[in-house]
Design a protein around this motif. Structure first.
Motif, PDB file in Angstrom:
ATOM      1  N   GLU A 534      19.057  70.967-102.754  1.00 32.94           N
ATOM      2  CA  GLU A 534      20.199  70.721-102.813  1.00 32.94           C
ATOM      3  C   GLU A 534      20.770  71.731-103.568  1.00 32.94           C
ATOM      4  OE1 GLU A 534      23.551  68.648-102.307  1.00 32.94           O
ATOM      5  OE2 GLU A 534      21.747  68.022-101.718  1.00 32.94           O
ATOM      6  N   ARG A 538      22.733  76.105 -98.958  1.00 32.21           N
ATOM      7  CA  ARG A 538      22.777  76.464 -97.575  1.00 32.21           C
ATOM      8  C   ARG A 538      21.846  75.454 -96.669  1.00 32.21           C
ATOM      9  NH1 ARG A 538      24.923  81.334 -96.290  1.00 32.21           N
ATOM     10  NH2 ARG A 538      24.789  80.354 -93.969  1.00 32.21           N
ATOM     11  N   ARG A 540      21.131  72.624 -94.702  1.00 29.58           N
ATOM     12  CA  ARG A 540      21.552  71.667 -93.867  1.00 29.58           C
ATOM     13  C   ARG A 540      20.688  70.470 -93.506  1.00 29.58           C
ATOM     14  NH1 ARG A 540      22.084  70.455 -88.559  1.00 29.58           N
ATOM     15  NH2 ARG A 540      21.452  72.529 -88.006  1.00 29.58           N
ATOM     16  N   LYS A 541      19.367  70.729 -93.066  1.00 35.39           N
ATOM     17  CA  LYS A 541      18.575  69.764 -92.965  1.00 35.39           C
ATOM     18  C   LYS A 541      17.112  70.483 -93.245  1.00 35.39           C
ATOM     19  CE  LYS A 541      20.114  66.487 -89.434  1.00 35.39           C
ATOM     20  NZ  LYS A 541      19.692  65.847 -88.157  1.00 35.39           N
ATOM     21  N   PHE A 565      19.721  75.806 -91.548  1.00 34.09           N
ATOM     22  CA  PHE A 565      20.739  76.257 -92.394  1.00 34.09           C
ATOM     23  C   PHE A 565      22.128  76.034 -92.053  1.00 34.09           C
ATOM     24  CE2 PHE A 565      17.556  79.748 -93.682  1.00 34.09           C
ATOM     25  CZ  PHE A 565      17.363  79.330 -95.163  1.00 34.09           C
ATOM     26  N   SER A 566      23.108  75.872 -92.884  1.00 28.46           N
ATOM     27  CA  SER A 566      24.430  75.559 -92.319  1.00 28.46           C
ATOM     28  C   SER A 566      25.367  76.912 -92.634  1.00 28.46           C
ATOM     29  CB  SER A 566      25.123  74.408 -93.517  1.00 28.46           C
ATOM     30  OG  SER A 566      25.198  75.015 -94.732  1.00 28.46           O
ATOM     31  N   THR A 593      12.262  78.492 -90.228  1.00 30.41           N
ATOM     32  CA  THR A 593      13.322  77.896 -89.155  1.00 30.41           C
ATOM     33  C   THR A 593      12.700  77.989 -87.936  1.00 30.41           C
ATOM     34  OG1 THR A 593      14.290  80.130 -88.938  1.00 30.41           O
ATOM     35  CG2 THR A 593      15.379  78.830 -90.640  1.00 30.41           C
ATOM     36  N   HIS A 613      15.614  65.836 -95.904  1.00 31.51           N
ATOM     37  CA  HIS A 613      16.909  66.171 -96.717  1.00 31.51           C
ATOM     38  C   HIS A 613      17.906  66.401 -95.425  1.00 31.51           C
ATOM     39  CE1 HIS A 613      19.737  68.525 -98.918  1.00 31.51           C
ATOM     40  NE2 HIS A 613      19.945  69.451 -98.179  1.00 31.51           N
ATOM     41  N   GLY A 614      19.064  65.784 -95.939  1.00 26.43           N
ATOM     42  CA  GLY A 614      20.185  65.970 -94.854  1.00 26.43           C
ATOM     43  C   GLY A 614      20.351  64.863 -93.869  1.00 26.43           C
TER      44      GLY A 614
END
Length: 616
Positions: A534, A538, A540-541, A565-566, A593, A613-614
């Motif tokens: 958090e 950056r 996202r999930k 990443f977002s 990733t 997360h996400g």
């Protein structure tokens, strides 16, 4: 080499051949030494030569055909590049303090004078380390295909143990290994032998199909070259001793040998045990360890006469190319005798103000390395003392308390024989791994064969006892000269090392063959990870799973964190690096990733049970 007996038989046959037909022996050894270089260099040249030959053939047939088949021409070139990249390795200079320009000019001048006397090649550098030793270190260039760089490694304790003349004999001996004087072939073989050992050690740490191909060759080649070169390598030690005798005189060379052997005994049996015991009473490690060591070496050791007698009784083996002390003194034609400490050491004569700086440097390094362990031992000693007092005050002890009492007596009452206490406790706790290990190690240190059974029992009961137990057994069989048992133990240790290397790589890489399970984090550890994700801003999930490491018995978990990443990402590596720096979790972990790892990412997602997360 299939067995120790086969190796011993080959060495003995080669010793006879070296005596009866030295020219033929040296020719065969030279050809065998060159074979390794031919295989390495020839593989690259063959691949490149195939490309060149193919180009010439195509040009002769039709230049247009060459243009049409240009991709085919590059295949052997690419293969040669793959081989070269897989095998290319750069060896750094030996560890230690590298003498800078202008430092210790007297030492530099003395070494240069001795180098000229010995006819040795120029040095790439002079290294001073913290060991009671000296070494001629040849670091291979381009896998040894382009020769080697030569370093002289000198131990600060060695400089403090010997006088200037004895030190000169040691340096002349090391220069003899570089092939100075009349032993250039022996010196070349010595350097090739050392270079191959370094190359093979580095190859063992690398993983690719190319390396595995060459490793199979060297698994066959190395034992044979080792056996063939062993005879000359031992002879080279005598050549080096002859160089020391020529430069410094036989008597001085013999004095240096006696001082070094007894100095090693003095450190191993008196100085280091005293340092370790100091942790019982001192909460912090000594500030000036290497200054204290210099003072210790400046005094006569304990019971030197009996220690020298024991050293003179040692027998030569097939693992160490160094002759025994008695053999080397006999070669020098000098009777063994005790040698008093020098009035002025070589360090005092040659190092000048650098001596105190090196003492401080090595002492600081040592304190940094042992500080945490030292504090733990000091605190544990206090707890052990209190526990021993409590157990001694009990009218009777339970079975577990009896075992604990035996351990504490061994640790805290060195003048009391703990073996009967362990035996009594094991009578009631026959499957206690620590009891068997402790009793086994105690008996093995006394060369009592009964310790073998206890150590093997401990290894059967506790996987964590296997590796240290094998080292205890190896030391016991080394003292007994049992090469067959040592060979078996070395095979097991080699397998353990291979598994450890595989596990280490497993913690650093992701492959399609990896398997995963649910993560092993508790609620607090998972929440700490979520807070970091958090905070980063950056991510996202994210998914997390535990990687199952084949052959890893450490029990230390290894997690993989898959993130998405977002926004627009210009440097994914930078974001991953930042995130890895922020994350703290038990064991080890890797963050990645999906990118080119879509198969692995899919498995991580399936094993994780969903994103942590996400949302979903």
């Amino acid at each position: 080499m299939r067995s120790v007996e086969a190796y011993r038989g080959l060495v003995e046959r080669l010793e006879r051949e070296a005596r009866e037909a030295p020219g033929r022996y040296r020719l065969k050894l030279g050809l065998l030494a060159g074979l390794g270089f031919v295989v390495l260099g020839g593989s690259v040249l063959l691949a490149l030569g195939m490309s060149a030959g193919l180009v010439l053939v195509l040009v002769a047939i039709s230049p247009l055909l060459l243009l049409n088949l240009l991709k085919v021409v590059w295949i052997p070139v690419a293969f040669g590049w793959v081989i070269l990249r897989a095998l290319w390795m750069k060896f750094d200079a030996p560890d230690g303090y590298r003498l800078r320009d202008g430092e210790a000019p007297e030492l530099r001048a003395e070494i240069e004078h001795l180098r000229n006397q010995a006819g040795a090649p120029p040095l790439a550098g002079i290294i001073i380390d913290n060991r009671l030793n000296a070494a001629a270190a040849s670091m291979p260039r381009a896998m040894g295909l382009l020769g080697s760089e030569h370093y002289l490694v000198l131990g600060l304790p060695l400089l403090q143990l010997l006088d200037r003349h004895q030190f000169g004999a040691v340096v002349a001996h090391e220069f003899g290994h570089f092939g100075g004087g009349h032993g250039r072939f022996a010196g070349w073989i010595y350097r090739v032998r050392e270079s191959w050992f370094r190359v093979l050690e580095e190859l063992e740490l690398r993983r690719s199909w190319v390396v595995r191909l060459f490793t199979r060759f060297f698994d066959w080649y190395a034992p044979y070259f080792n056996a063939y070169s062993f005879v000359l390598a031992r002879s080279n030690e005598y050549e080096a001793d002859a160089m020391a005798a020529t430069v410094a005189g036989p008597k001085v060379a013999a004095q240096a040998l006696v001082r070094i052997n007894l100095g090693s005994e003095q450190l191993d049996r008196d100085f280091w045990p005293g340092v370790r015991n100091a942790a019982h009473t001192q909460p912090h490690p000594p500030q000036a360890l290497y200054r204290d060591m210099a003072g210790h070496l400046a005094r006569p050791g304990m019971d030197e006469a009996s220690r020298l007698a024991a050293l003179l009784q040692e027998q030569p083996g097939l693992e160490d190319t160094h002759p025994t002390l008695s053999q080397r003194l006999a070669f020098l034609e000098v009777e063994p005798a005790l040698v008093p400490p020098p009035l002025r050491s070589a360090a005092d004569s040659l190092l000048g103000p650098l001596q105190s700086l090196l003492e401080e440097h090595f002492s600081h390094e040592w304190r940094e390395g042992v500080g945490e362990q030292w504090r733990h031992r000091h605190e544990q000693h206090g707890r052990d003392q209190a526990q021993l007092a409590r157990l001694e005050a009990l009218p009777t002890r339970s079975d577990d308390e009896a075992m604990e009492y035996a351990r504490l007596v061994e640790d805290l009452r060195p003048d009391t024989d703990a073996a009967p206490l362990y035996r009594a406790a094991l009578a009631y706790l026959p499957d206690h791994p620590m009891g068997h290990y402790r009793l086994g190690a105690l008996l093995l240190s006394r060369d009592d064969s009964a310790g073998v059974g206890h150590m093997r029992k401990a290894m059967d009961l506790d996987p964590d006892a296997v590796e240290p137990g094998l080292h205890e057994l190896d030391a016991y069989y080394r003292r007994r000269g049992d090469l067959a048992q040592r060979a078996t133990i070395r095979d097991r240790l080699r397998a353990i090392r291979a598994r450890a290397i595989d596990a280490a790589y497993g913690r650093q890489e992701l492959t399609r063959g990896d398997r995963f399970s649910r993560h092993a984090l508790d609620d607090a550890e998972l929440q700490a990870l979520l807070d970091v994700l958090e905070q980063h801003g950056r991510v996202r999930k994210a998914w997390i799973a535990r990687k199952l490491l084949k052959g890893d018995t450490s029990g230390v978990p290894h997690h993989v964190v898959l993130v998405a990443f977002s926004g627009i990402v210009f440097s994914e590596d930078k974001l991953l690096g930042e995130l890895a720096e922020m994350i703290e979790m038990p064991g080890s972990f890797i963050v990645f990733t999906a990118g080119n790892q879509k198969t692995v990412a899919s498995r991580v997602k399936n094993a994780s049970g969903g994103p942590v997360h996400g949302g979903r």
